[in-house]
Design a protein around this motif. Structure first.
Motif, mmCIF file in Angstrom:
data_model
loop_
_atom_site.group_PDB
_atom_site.id
_atom_site.type_symbol
_atom_site.label_atom_id
_atom_site.label_comp_id
_atom_site.label_asym_id
_atom_site.label_seq_id
_atom_site.Cartn_x
_atom_site.Cartn_y
_atom_site.Cartn_z
ATOM 1 N N LEU A 16 0.840 -1.204 0.000
ATOM 2 C CA LEU A 16 0.000 0.000 0.000
ATOM 3 C C LEU A 16 0.872 1.250 0.000
ATOM 4 C CD1 LEU A 16 -2.853 1.146 0.077
ATOM 5 C CD2 LEU A 16 -2.839 0.843 2.567
ATOM 6 N N GLU A 17 1.911 1.234 0.814
ATOM 7 C CA GLU A 17 2.806 2.391 0.859
ATOM 8 C C GLU A 17 3.453 2.618 -0.505
ATOM 9 O OE1 GLU A 17 5.944 2.131 3.716
ATOM 10 O OE2 GLU A 17 6.458 4.250 3.513
ATOM 11 N N GLY A 18 3.876 1.528 -1.146
ATOM 12 C CA GLY A 18 4.512 1.660 -2.460
ATOM 13 C C GLY A 18 3.554 2.212 -3.499
ATOM 14 N N ALA A 19 2.321 1.714 -3.481
ATOM 15 C CA ALA A 19 1.338 2.179 -4.472
ATOM 16 C C ALA A 19 0.993 3.644 -4.239
ATOM 17 C CB ALA A 19 0.080 1.323 -4.396
ATOM 18 N N LEU A 20 0.821 4.040 -2.972
ATOM 19 C CA LEU A 20 0.476 5.434 -2.678
ATOM 20 C C LEU A 20 1.632 6.365 -3.023
ATOM 21 C CD1 LEU A 20 -1.415 4.960 0.716
ATOM 22 C CD2 LEU A 20 -2.427 5.476 -1.521
ATOM 23 N N ASP A 21 2.833 5.912 -2.729
ATOM 24 C CA ASP A 21 4.018 6.715 -3.041
ATOM 25 C C ASP A 21 4.114 6.951 -4.551
ATOM 26 O OD1 ASP A 21 6.380 7.993 -1.923
ATOM 27 O OD2 ASP A 21 7.497 6.530 -3.115
ATOM 28 N N ALA A 22 3.901 5.892 -5.314
ATOM 29 C CA ALA A 22 3.958 6.019 -6.778
ATOM 30 C C ALA A 22 2.854 6.941 -7.278
ATOM 31 C CB ALA A 22 3.835 4.644 -7.417
ATOM 32 N N LEU A 23 1.692 6.828 -6.662
ATOM 33 C CA LEU A 23 0.552 7.655 -7.071
ATOM 34 C C LEU A 23 0.841 9.137 -6.831
ATOM 35 C CD1 LEU A 23 -2.296 7.236 -8.158
ATOM 36 C CD2 LEU A 23 -3.106 7.124 -5.802
ATOM 37 N N VAL A 24 1.370 9.439 -5.669
ATOM 38 C CA VAL A 24 1.667 10.834 -5.308
ATOM 39 C C VAL A 24 2.701 11.425 -6.259
ATOM 40 C CG1 VAL A 24 2.795 12.259 -3.567
ATOM 41 C CG2 VAL A 24 1.057 10.603 -2.879
ATOM 42 N N HIS A 25 3.711 10.632 -6.587
ATOM 43 C CA HIS A 25 4.798 11.191 -7.376
ATOM 44 C C HIS A 25 4.553 11.132 -8.884
ATOM 45 C CE1 HIS A 25 6.793 10.638 -3.427
ATOM 46 N NE2 HIS A 25 7.198 11.854 -3.748
ATOM 47 N N ALA A 26 3.580 10.332 -9.321
ATOM 48 C CA ALA A 26 3.321 10.228 -10.766
ATOM 49 C C ALA A 26 2.771 11.544 -11.303
ATOM 50 C CB ALA A 26 2.340 9.098 -11.037
ATOM 51 N N ASP A 27 1.740 12.079 -10.660
ATOM 52 C CA ASP A 27 1.103 13.295 -11.168
ATOM 53 C C ASP A 27 0.279 13.956 -10.062
ATOM 54 O OD1 ASP A 27 0.052 15.295 -12.665
ATOM 55 O OD2 ASP A 27 -0.939 14.007 -14.142
ATOM 56 N N PRO A 28 0.956 14.665 -9.132
ATOM 57 C CA PRO A 28 0.229 15.259 -8.017
ATOM 58 C C PRO A 28 -0.853 16.231 -8.458
ATOM 59 C CG PRO A 28 2.608 15.644 -7.810
ATOM 60 C CD PRO A 28 2.386 14.924 -9.098
ATOM 61 N N SER A 29 -0.629 16.944 -9.579
ATOM 62 C CA SER A 29 -1.626 17.928 -10.011
ATOM 63 C C SER A 29 -2.911 17.240 -10.458
ATOM 64 C CB SER A 29 -1.069 18.808 -11.124
ATOM 65 O OG SER A 29 -0.769 18.022 -12.237
ATOM 66 N N ALA A 30 -2.807 16.006 -10.950
ATOM 67 C CA ALA A 30 -4.012 15.276 -11.358
ATOM 68 C C ALA A 30 -4.870 14.962 -10.134
ATOM 69 C CB ALA A 30 -3.628 13.985 -12.077
ATOM 70 N N LEU A 31 -4.217 14.672 -9.013
ATOM 71 C CA LEU A 31 -4.967 14.388 -7.790
ATOM 72 C C LEU A 31 -5.677 15.655 -7.304
ATOM 73 C CD1 LEU A 31 -2.307 12.198 -5.947
ATOM 74 C CD2 LEU A 31 -4.225 11.430 -7.355
ATOM 75 N N ASP A 32 -4.976 16.791 -7.382
ATOM 76 C CA ASP A 32 -5.607 18.046 -6.974
ATOM 77 C C ASP A 32 -6.747 18.418 -7.914
ATOM 78 O OD1 ASP A 32 -4.129 18.533 -4.656
ATOM 79 O OD2 ASP A 32 -2.458 19.335 -5.817
ATOM 80 N N ALA A 33 -6.608 18.049 -9.190
ATOM 81 C CA ALA A 33 -7.693 18.325 -10.146
ATOM 82 C C ALA A 33 -8.947 17.551 -9.764
ATOM 83 C CB ALA A 33 -7.244 17.965 -11.562
ATOM 84 N N VAL A 34 -8.770 16.344 -9.244
ATOM 85 C CA VAL A 34 -9.928 15.562 -8.801
ATOM 86 C C VAL A 34 -10.575 16.256 -7.598
ATOM 87 C CG1 VAL A 34 -10.689 13.358 -7.840
ATOM 88 C CG2 VAL A 34 -9.022 13.400 -9.707
ATOM 89 N N ALA A 35 -9.748 16.714 -6.660
ATOM 90 C CA ALA A 35 -10.285 17.424 -5.490
ATOM 91 C C ALA A 35 -11.047 18.676 -5.941
ATOM 92 C CB ALA A 35 -9.149 17.804 -4.536
ATOM 93 N N ASP A 36 -10.492 19.400 -6.903
ATOM 94 C CA ASP A 36 -11.165 20.611 -7.406
ATOM 95 C C ASP A 36 -12.493 20.249 -8.070
ATOM 96 O OD1 ASP A 36 -8.986 22.046 -6.529
ATOM 97 O OD2 ASP A 36 -8.044 22.174 -8.512
#
Ligand SMILES: O=C([C@H](O)CO)[C@H](O)[C@H](O)COP(=O)(O)O
Length: 189
Positions: A16-36
């Motif tokens: 889980l830590e590895g998957a979350l770490d990869a997710l955060v570093h792949a495209d952080p702006s995409a995650l913020d776009a989802v929040a927006d």
């Protein structure tokens, strides 16, 4: 291997830590776009099958605690989706028939779709304005390369934690205290 619960917990925590770490570093702006997208939607509808759907229901509850209008697709009280609404979907495979058809219906109604999936080339991702690509196995992946856990377990765990991260971000942005949110918690339980 992993024949005791402690070893299994350790394995799952590391995956889980590895998957979350990869997710955060792949495209952080995409995650913020989802929040927006969640913050600016008129209403949020969540839709997933099986465990993916269960994971999204946890997120739906938290978004309701924030004061957002949230519906779970398939519930008898869920109204029609329309323009200005957001359909938040999770499907490890990105091919689950009901979810893809639901996303098609949402797009046809003028709503926006967010897809959480493992497959950027999936039909679900193709319908989405924002896709979060989770580096995990889909439920039919038996290779063990992305996860040694059964079926889509790692994906579904990430959906739960990502949902909590989206909630946490929006909660902090809101400036509301926990005490202000708490009266919205179910009192019929
Ligand atoms: O319930 C599920 C299964 O146990 C996989 O681990 C899935 O979430 C369900 O079958 C939906 O599949 P996806 O749409 O591919 O997530």
């Amino acid at each position: 291997m992993d024949a005791d619960v402690g070893s299994s917990l350790d394995r799952i925590a590391r995956e889980l830590e590895g998957a979350l770490d990869a997710l955060v570093h792949a495209d952080p702006s995409a995650l913020d776009a989802v929040a927006d997208s969640i913050a600016t939607a008129s209403r949020i509808f969540v839709f997933g099958a099986g465990r993916s759907g269960l994971a999204l229901r946890m997120t739906a509850m938290r978004l309701m605690h924030l004061g957002l209008q949230v519906h779970v697709a398939g519930e008898v009280t869920t109204p029609a989706i329309t323009s200005g609404d957001l359909l938040l979907t999770a499907s490890g495979s990105g091919t689950t028939g009901g979810i893809v058809r639901g996303a098609e219906a949402a797009v046809a109604a003028g709503a926006r779709v967010v897809a959480i999936t493992t497959d950027p080339a999936s039909p679900l991702a193709a319908l989405a304005v924002h896709s979060v690509i989770v580096p995990a196995a889909d439920k039919l992946d038996r290779s063990g390369a992305a996860s040694v856990q059964y079926a889509g377990s790692l994906f579904e765990q990430v959906v739960v934690v990502l949902g909590d991260a989206l909630f946490h971000t929006l909660w902090r942005r809101s400036g509301a205290s926990a005490d202000e949110l708490w009266p919205r918690h179910a009192n019929l339980e």
